[in-house]
Design a protein around this motif. Structure first.
Motif, PDB file in Angstrom:
ATOM      1  N   VAL A   9       0.830  -1.203   0.000  1.00 29.46           N
ATOM      2  CA  VAL A   9       0.000   0.000   0.000  1.00 29.46           C
ATOM      3  C   VAL A   9       0.864   1.251   0.000  1.00 29.46           C
ATOM      4  O   VAL A   9       0.548   2.252  -0.644  1.00 29.46           O
ATOM      5  CB  VAL A   9      -0.940   0.004   1.224  1.00 29.46           C
ATOM      6  N   ILE A  10       2.007   1.193   0.694  1.00 33.05           N
ATOM      7  CA  ILE A  10       2.897   2.346   0.812  1.00 33.05           C
ATOM      8  C   ILE A  10       3.970   2.336  -0.271  1.00 33.05           C
ATOM      9  O   ILE A  10       4.235   3.345  -0.921  1.00 33.05           O
ATOM     10  CB  ILE A  10       3.576   2.361   2.194  1.00 33.05           C
ATOM     11  N   PHE A  11       4.593   1.163  -0.476  1.00 36.57           N
ATOM     12  CA  PHE A  11       5.772   1.084  -1.335  1.00 36.57           C
ATOM     13  C   PHE A  11       5.469   0.546  -2.733  1.00 36.57           C
ATOM     14  O   PHE A  11       6.383   0.388  -3.531  1.00 36.57           O
ATOM     15  CB  PHE A  11       6.839   0.207  -0.674  1.00 36.57           C
ATOM     16  N   CYS A  19      11.176  -2.628  -1.765  1.00 32.87           N
ATOM     17  CA  CYS A  19      12.345  -2.380  -0.921  1.00 32.87           C
ATOM     18  C   CYS A  19      13.162  -1.208  -1.463  1.00 32.87           C
ATOM     19  O   CYS A  19      13.618  -0.351  -0.702  1.00 32.87           O
ATOM     20  CB  CYS A  19      13.194  -3.641  -0.846  1.00 32.87           C
ATOM     21  N   GLU A  20      13.341  -1.170  -2.776  1.00 31.73           N
ATOM     22  CA  GLU A  20      14.064  -0.063  -3.399  1.00 31.73           C
ATOM     23  C   GLU A  20      13.341   1.254  -3.156  1.00 31.73           C
ATOM     24  O   GLU A  20      13.974   2.289  -2.912  1.00 31.73           O
ATOM     25  CB  GLU A  20      14.209  -0.326  -4.894  1.00 31.73           C
ATOM     26  N   HIS A  21      12.022   1.219  -3.209  1.00 31.09           N
ATOM     27  CA  HIS A  21      11.275   2.451  -2.971  1.00 31.09           C
ATOM     28  C   HIS A  21      11.419   2.916  -1.525  1.00 31.09           C
ATOM     29  O   HIS A  21      11.470   4.121  -1.258  1.00 31.09           O
ATOM     30  CB  HIS A  21       9.794   2.259  -3.298  1.00 31.09           C
ATOM     31  N   GLU A 326       0.173   9.914  -8.954  1.00 31.61           N
ATOM     32  CA  GLU A 326      -0.816   8.862  -9.164  1.00 31.61           C
ATOM     33  C   GLU A 326      -0.843   7.905  -7.979  1.00 31.61           C
ATOM     34  O   GLU A 326      -1.868   7.315  -7.687  1.00 31.61           O
ATOM     35  CB  GLU A 326      -0.527   8.093 -10.460  1.00 31.61           C
ATOM     36  N   ASN A 327       0.262   7.730  -7.267  1.00 29.44           N
ATOM     37  CA  ASN A 327       0.281   6.933  -6.049  1.00 29.44           C
ATOM     38  C   ASN A 327       1.543   7.278  -5.271  1.00 29.44           C
ATOM     39  O   ASN A 327       2.330   8.122  -5.682  1.00 29.44           O
ATOM     40  CB  ASN A 327       0.230   5.424  -6.361  1.00 29.44           C
ATOM     41  N   GLN A 328       1.728   6.616  -4.114  1.00 29.53           N
ATOM     42  CA  GLN A 328       2.840   6.941  -3.235  1.00 29.53           C
ATOM     43  C   GLN A 328       4.195   6.689  -3.881  1.00 29.53           C
ATOM     44  O   GLN A 328       5.195   7.302  -3.514  1.00 29.53           O
ATOM     45  CB  GLN A 328       2.721   6.131  -1.930  1.00 29.53           C
TER      46      GLN A 328
END
Length: 645
Positions: A9-11, A19-21, A326-328
Motif C-alpha cells: 500500500v505504501i511502497f 524495498c528499493e522504494h 498517481e500513487n505513493q
C-alpha cells in the motif's frame, strides 16, 4: 503496524521494487535538504550485513521536544504516518518544492526495517535513535557535540518479514544517484559499497544540460537547446493556485534517443503530465512546420510523436508546490496546470528554435520524416501479414494471458475472471482444464458507469474480456467499430465466474467487473450467466489428539469460523486468515473455489431495471451524497475487513 502488514500500500509492492522504494524515501529527504541549499553532498553506503545508509550535511532532522505538539519530533517523523515536518511544518522548515510532502516515507521505511538507526547533529548536540521492527528502543539519546557540522545519518536493514527480497543491486544505486545528480545541479552523490570497496561520485554542475551534452557527444544531429520558465496556476477553477518551475533540455540524435521526465527530483517512470505535454507540443510544432514548409508529399499522413521520439534526446525537470502523484511510489503525476503550462511553453520555444536554428531544424525535420515513412512502411507490412494470418489465429493466441479449456461445448464451459497474474497461476494449476478457462485482470479496470464509451473501448483489459465472452456488446445508440453487436447465442460460456480476493481490494475489483457487465452486456445478468466465487476467510487446521493426521477446514465468514471452532474444540485448532488467491496451493484452489462439488458460487441475478441502476449509481456513480449516507449507515458492518492495527 499497518506498514509491516501491507507494505504494498505504501511502497507499491512487497518485493524488491518495494524495498528499493523504501530506500528512495530516505534518500528523498536528504535531496530536499540539498536542494534547499543545505549541504552539497549526499553519501549512500551498502554494508556487508545487507543494511544501507544515507548521510547528508543539511540542517539535521529536528528530533527534540516539540512544545507546540507536546510531543517529541522524532515521534512525528519516525513513528506516526502523515505527520512529518514537511507535512505540518511543525519544525518551521520550508520545503516549497519537496519530493515528499506527506510525512510518510521516513516513518514507513522505519516500520519496514529490522533495525533503523538515526544520528543527527544540530544545535551543538548529537541526537541518536534506535528502532527494531517498528519499536523504539531506549528513547532519544542527546549528548553535547563539539563539531560545528550539521546533518543526518540514517542506517537501516530492510526486514525480510516485510519484503520478499531485500538485496538491492549496486546498479540500482548507481542509476538512481546518477539520475539525482542530473536533476540536482551541483550536488555530489557518493556511493560506497562495503562489499567491494568501491567508491563512486556523481555530479553534474550544469544539471540536465550537462547530462544531455554527455549523451549527445559527437554524433548529434543538433546541439543541446535548453530553457527554463516558472509560472503560477491551478488545475481546476475550484482548486488552489500553486507555483511551477520547469527546465527543459533537448537535442536530436539517431544513435542515443531517449526521453526522461523528472518532477521534484523524482524520476517519472510512467511520465504523466510532463510526457503528455511533450508529446502534444512536439507533435504540434513539427506538424505545423511541415505544413508551412510544404514537407508532406502527396497528401501523406501527419507526423506522430513516435517519429520524433526515434531521434529525440529530451529531459524535463519540473518542480511544483502542489503535486498530484498517481500513487505513493511517485512514478507519474497528473496535474492539469503543469501539463497545459509545459505544453504552451514548449510550443513557443520550439517555434523560436525552428526560426533561429533553421538550417539545423531542416536537417532534423528531414530525419523525422524519414522516421515517419519508415514507420508507415512497416505498419503496412504488419497489416498485410496480419490479414494473411488472421484466419489461422485462435482466441488463445490473440488474448494476452488467456488460458482456454479443452472443451468446445459452450453448455459446460466456465470462464474464471481472476485478480492478477499471481491468482492466474494458482487457478490455472487448480482448475479442471477440460471445461474451466481463466483470464486475469491486469489491475483495476475502468469504472464503466462513469467512463465514456470511447475510453472504455480503448481499454485493452475490457476489450480482451469482450472478445473472450464472444457475444458482442449491447449499445443503445451506436456501435463501436471492431466490436460486434450483441448476440447471446454466440456466448462461449455457461458460467462467467468472478474470482477475487476476500478483501477490500478484491471486493472493489469484483464490483468494477460487475459494473462493466451491467453497462456492456446486461442481458447476461438476466440470463443468470454471471457468478461470484466465494473465497474462504479462514483456514482452520484441526489437530486431533493422538497420532491422527491433521484435517483442514475452511470458514467463509465469522459465523462459520465460530461454529467450527466450537465444534472442533478451539484448543486443538490452528487458525489463520486465508491468504490471497495467488498464494493458495492449487489443491486448496480446487477444493474451495473451483470444484463444482465443494465450491460456493453466488449467482448474480438482475433486479428491476430502475432498482439495479439505483444501486450501481449508489456504489460507483455520481450519487456522492447517497454513498456517504450509505457508508454512515452500513459501514460498521465491514469494520472487520479494515486493517486498523
Amino acid at each position: 503496524m499497518r506498514v509491516r502488514l501491507r507494505p504494498a500500500v505504501i511502497f507499491g509492492s512487497d518485493d524488491l521494487n518495494g524495498c528499493e522504494h523504501a530506500f528512495f524515501e530516505i534518500l528523498s529527504n536528504s535531496i530536499d535538504e540539498a536542494r534547499e541549499g543545505f549541504g552539497r553532498e549526499i553519501i549512500v553506503k551498502c554494508y556487508k550485513d545487507g543494511s544501507y545508509s544515507v548521510e547528508d550535511f543539511g540542517r539535521g532532522i529536528p528530533l527534540d521536544y516539540n512544545e507546540r505538539e507536546q510531543r517529541y519530533n522524532y515521534e512525528l517523523v519516525y513513528m506516526e504516518l502523515y505527520a512529518g515536518g514537511k507535512y505540518n511544518n511543525a519544525a518551521g522548515q520550508d520545503y516549497s518544492y519537496s519530493l515528499g510532502l506527506n510525512g510518510l516515507g521516513a516513518c514507513a521505511t522505519q516500520y519496514a526495517s529490522a533495525y533503523f538507526d538515526v544520528q543527527v547533529k544540530r544545535d551543538g548536540f548529537l541526537y541518536e535513535l534506535h528502532f527494531e521492527k517498528g519499536e523504539n528502543i531506549g528513547g532519544l539519546h542527546k549528548s553535547p557535540c563539539k563539531s560545528k557540522k550539521t546533518g543526518t545519518f540514517q542506517r537501516f536493514l530492510p526486514d525480510t518479514e516485510v519484503f520478499t527480497d531485500v538485496k538491492i543491486p549496486a546498479d540500482y544505486f548507481r542509476l538512481v544517484l546518477k539520475q539525482q545528480a542530473v536533476v540536482n545541479a551541483g550536488v555530489t552523490f557518493t556511493f560506497i559499497d562495503e562489499n567491494t570497496g568501491e567508491e563512486e561520485h556523481y555530479c553534474y554542475e550544469r544539471g540536465i544540460e550537462g547530462y544531455l551534452q554527455e549523451l549527445n557527444a559527437d554524433n548529434g544531429i543538433s546541439d543541446v537547446f535548453t530553457f527554463a520558465e516558472q509560472g503560477r496556476g491551478r488545475d481546476k477553477a475550484d482548486r488552489q493556485e500553486y507555483d511551477v518551475k520547469i527546465e527543459v533540455a533537448f537535442a536530436f540524435n539517431n544513435h542515443n534517443p531517449r526521453q526522461e521526465f523528472y518532477h521534484n527530483s523524482s524520476w517519472l517512470e510512467y511520465g504523466g503530465s510532463p510526457e503528455k505535454a511533450c508529446r502534444q507540443a512536439f507533435t504540434y510544432a513539427f506538424d505545423k512546420v511541415c505544413k508551412e514548409r510544404d514537407k508532406y508529399k502527396n497528401n501523406e499522413g501527419k507526423i506522430v510523436f513516435q517519429d520524433i521520439a526515434d531521434s529525440l534526446l529530451l529531459v524535463t525537470n519540473s518542480f511544483s508546490t502542489s503535486t498530484s502523484y498517481e500513487n505513493q511510489t511517485k512514478k507519474a503525476i497528473n496535474n492539469r496546470f503543469i501539463q497545459d503550462f509545459m505544453t504552451e511553453l514548449l510550443k513557443s520555444h520550439l517555434e523560436l528554435w525552428f526560426i533561429e536554428q533553421k538550417a539545423v531544424a531542416d536537417k532534423v525535420l528531414e530525419q523525422v520524416l524519414i522516421n515517419k515513412r519508415a514507420r508507415e512502411s512497416a505498419e503496412k507490412q504488419r497489416i498485410t501479414v496480419k490479414s494473411k494470418l488472421q484466419g489461422k489465429v485462435d482466441i488463445t493466441n490473440r488474448i494476452k494471458k488467456f488460458i482456454d479449456c479443452r472443451s468446445k461445448d459452450a453448455n459446460c464451459k466456465e470462464l474464471y475472471i481472476v485478480e492478477g497474474d499471481s491468482a492466474l497461476g494458482s487457478v490455472k494449476l487448480g482448475r479442471d482444464a477440460e471445461f474451466q478457462a481463466v483470464i486475469p485482470l491486469r489491475g483495476k479496470i475502468l469504472n464503466c458507469l462513469k467512463a465514456p464509451l470511447s475510453k472504455i473501448f480503448q481499454s485493452d483489459i475490457i476489450m480482451d474480456l469482450v472478445r473472450v465472452l464472444g457475444c458482442g456488446v449491447e449499445l443503445k445508440h451506436k456501435q463501436i467499430k471492431g466490436v460486434g453487436e450483441f448476440d447471446p447465442d454466440l456466448l462461449r460460456w455457461n458460467k462467467i465466474i468472478i474470482c477475487t480476493d476476500a478483501d477490500v481490494d478484491g471486493f472493489q475489483i469484483r464490483t468494477l467487473v460487475l459494473a462493466m457487465l451491467y453497462r456492456l452486456v446486461p442481458t447476461l445478468l438476466k440470463m443468470g450467466k454471471v457468478y461470484i466465487a466465494e473465497s474462504p476467510l479462514y483456514e482452520i487446521t484441526y489437530m486431533p489428539k493422538g497420532k491422527g493426521d491433521s484435517i483442514t477446514y475452511f470458514a467463509y465468514d465469522e459465523k462459520e469460523k465460530a461454529a467450527l471452532l466450537k465444534s472442533l474444540g478451539q484448543a486443538n485448532c490452528k487458525l489463520q486468515r486465508s491468504k490471497g488467491l495467488g498464494e493458495n496451493e492449487p489443491d486448496m484452489m480446487w477444493r474451495t473455489t473451483m470444484n463444482p462439488q465443494t465450491r460456493r458460487l453466488i449467482q448474480v441475478t438482475d433486479e428491476a431495471e430502475a432498482e439495479m441502476q439505483e444501486i450501481f449509481d449508489l456504489l460507483l456513480g455520481d450519487n456522492l451524497n447517497g454513498r456517504k449516507e450509505f457508508i454512515a449507515a452500513n459501514g460498521h458492518n465491514y469494520l472487520e475487513l479494515l486493517d486498523l492495527d
